[in-house]
Design an enzyme around this catalytic site. Sequence first.
Site, mmCIF file in Angstrom:
data_model
loop_
_atom_site.group_PDB
_atom_site.id
_atom_site.type_symbol
_atom_site.label_atom_id
_atom_site.label_comp_id
_atom_site.label_asym_id
_atom_site.label_seq_id
_atom_site.Cartn_x
_atom_site.Cartn_y
_atom_site.Cartn_z
ATOM 1 N N PHE A 108 82.910 -12.949 35.747
ATOM 2 C CA PHE A 108 83.546 -12.047 36.719
ATOM 3 C C PHE A 108 84.663 -11.198 36.103
ATOM 4 C CE2 PHE A 108 87.741 -12.603 38.780
ATOM 5 C CZ PHE A 108 88.274 -13.581 37.970
ATOM 6 N N LYS A 109 85.241 -11.644 34.979
ATOM 7 C CA LYS A 109 86.324 -10.849 34.389
ATOM 8 C C LYS A 109 85.844 -9.471 33.941
ATOM 9 C CE LYS A 109 89.510 -14.531 33.255
ATOM 10 N NZ LYS A 109 88.702 -15.696 33.685
#
Length: 480
Positions: A108-109
């Site tokens: 998700f980063k």
Amino acid sequence: MKYISTRGDSTPRTFSEAVLEGLADDGGLLVPEALPDLSREWPGWIGLPYPELAFRLLSHLAPDMDPAKLERCCKEAYGDNYGAEVAPLTRVGEYQLLELIHGPTLAFKDVALQLLGRLFGVILEERGEELNIVAATSGDTGSAAIYGVKDVPRVKLFVTHPDGRIAPLQRQQMTTVLNDSIFNIAVDGTFDDCQQMVKELASDLDFKRKHKIGAVNSINFARIAAQVVYYFAAYLQTEGAPSKRPVVFAVPTGNFGNILAAEYARRMGLPIAHLVLASNENDILPNFFQNGVYQRGEARATHSPAMDIQIASNFERFLYLLVGQDGQRVRELMTEFKNNGSLSYAPPEDGKWVALSCSNEKTLETAAEVLKKTGRLLDPHTATAWWAMQQTDHQFGPELERIVVATANPAKFPDILKQSVPQDTAGLEHPKLKALCELPERLFHLPPSTEALKTFVARGIELGAEGVFLQAKEKAKSHG
Ligand SMILES: *Cc1c(COP(=O)(O)O)cnc(C)c1O
């Protein structure tokens, strides 16, 4: 829209200034002076492609940016480098899964760092400036940051990691990027050594100014801003949207960045009834929500390593909201925390927050159970949130849509997951990761010394990664 510090320095900064500044000089974090109310506007965003949705929302948070440039950043960040949609919502058993796992490093980063890299590019070009980023990683952040900035002109990135102490797969995700602007540094020490070196380097203000040192960690507001978008995107994909049926999100959190973005989305007018905060055995955040005491402990290594954090840097932004945006009060509380290793403040009592700490055992059990029931393999971080949602499910009205936020592809954590789902060999593989083993790596080595890091960074800025590499080779040769 102006940005000010959480600790009372109310000098107004634009969004672009806030992005380059990172931490405020008074030690606080930069936050919007007031959040925009989008409750009338967002229902009209239904059906928009993700880059367009991001552009509409971020225009409110970054009004100082040239709209055409901001739009281009969103299109490039969320275009071809996403294998699938950016934030698809899929039904898995009794819950919806918000999949933030389709970026270049499968976690998700990427959502925030793909955008941040492009924003750096635009802002630096306008100012004719350069930026050199020095970071420490225990695995996950490093690769997402590298993929975010590797093709951005005017930016160099130095990533330190503890030599031999990160998974081979995580190392390869970083060291196989051979761009001249990317420096991977294996430090003969621990992650704490790496972090300490980076902190010391950044607190040498002369060095920082001279070499234009910047930050990519989640103290950078642009990362939070980019994350607000996927909560709107998720809601707009629910059945019956945009009719305002409230939802519950369960969010795996370490640095409080992921869930803080959800709170901002709520305050901007998204109908979020409850937020379920999931942490692992590092339970500083659940303790605060349960007892009003935010107290540092010893960091533990768990099965969800990206959340092995004791001091959640973005908690300060949340505290700022809790105390009614009173910077002096935040300053007092953070001083208390610095002096005593703990602070006390009444947690929110509006019934909107639930926070739970998921044990290693429950993490593995949940991954196995969900696989058995639904055929879907969750990564260990996502499993903590699934478990937390299950624990609290009975408290929520049946009409509420329940959404679990998925933060990584399970194939990134094969060694952990093999302990609970040895049978699912397919789920533990991904072609992108498999291909890495074949690629050449470039890696520099340093002792755990801040001076050594400073010398290396200064030389790297001058010569580029290829230049430093060749010089080292020459030196080795002449020494026979
Ligand atoms: C970083 C990370 C988290 C936690 O995000 P925060 O912003 O620290 O709350 C959760 N899952 C994965 C896979 C991560 O990499």
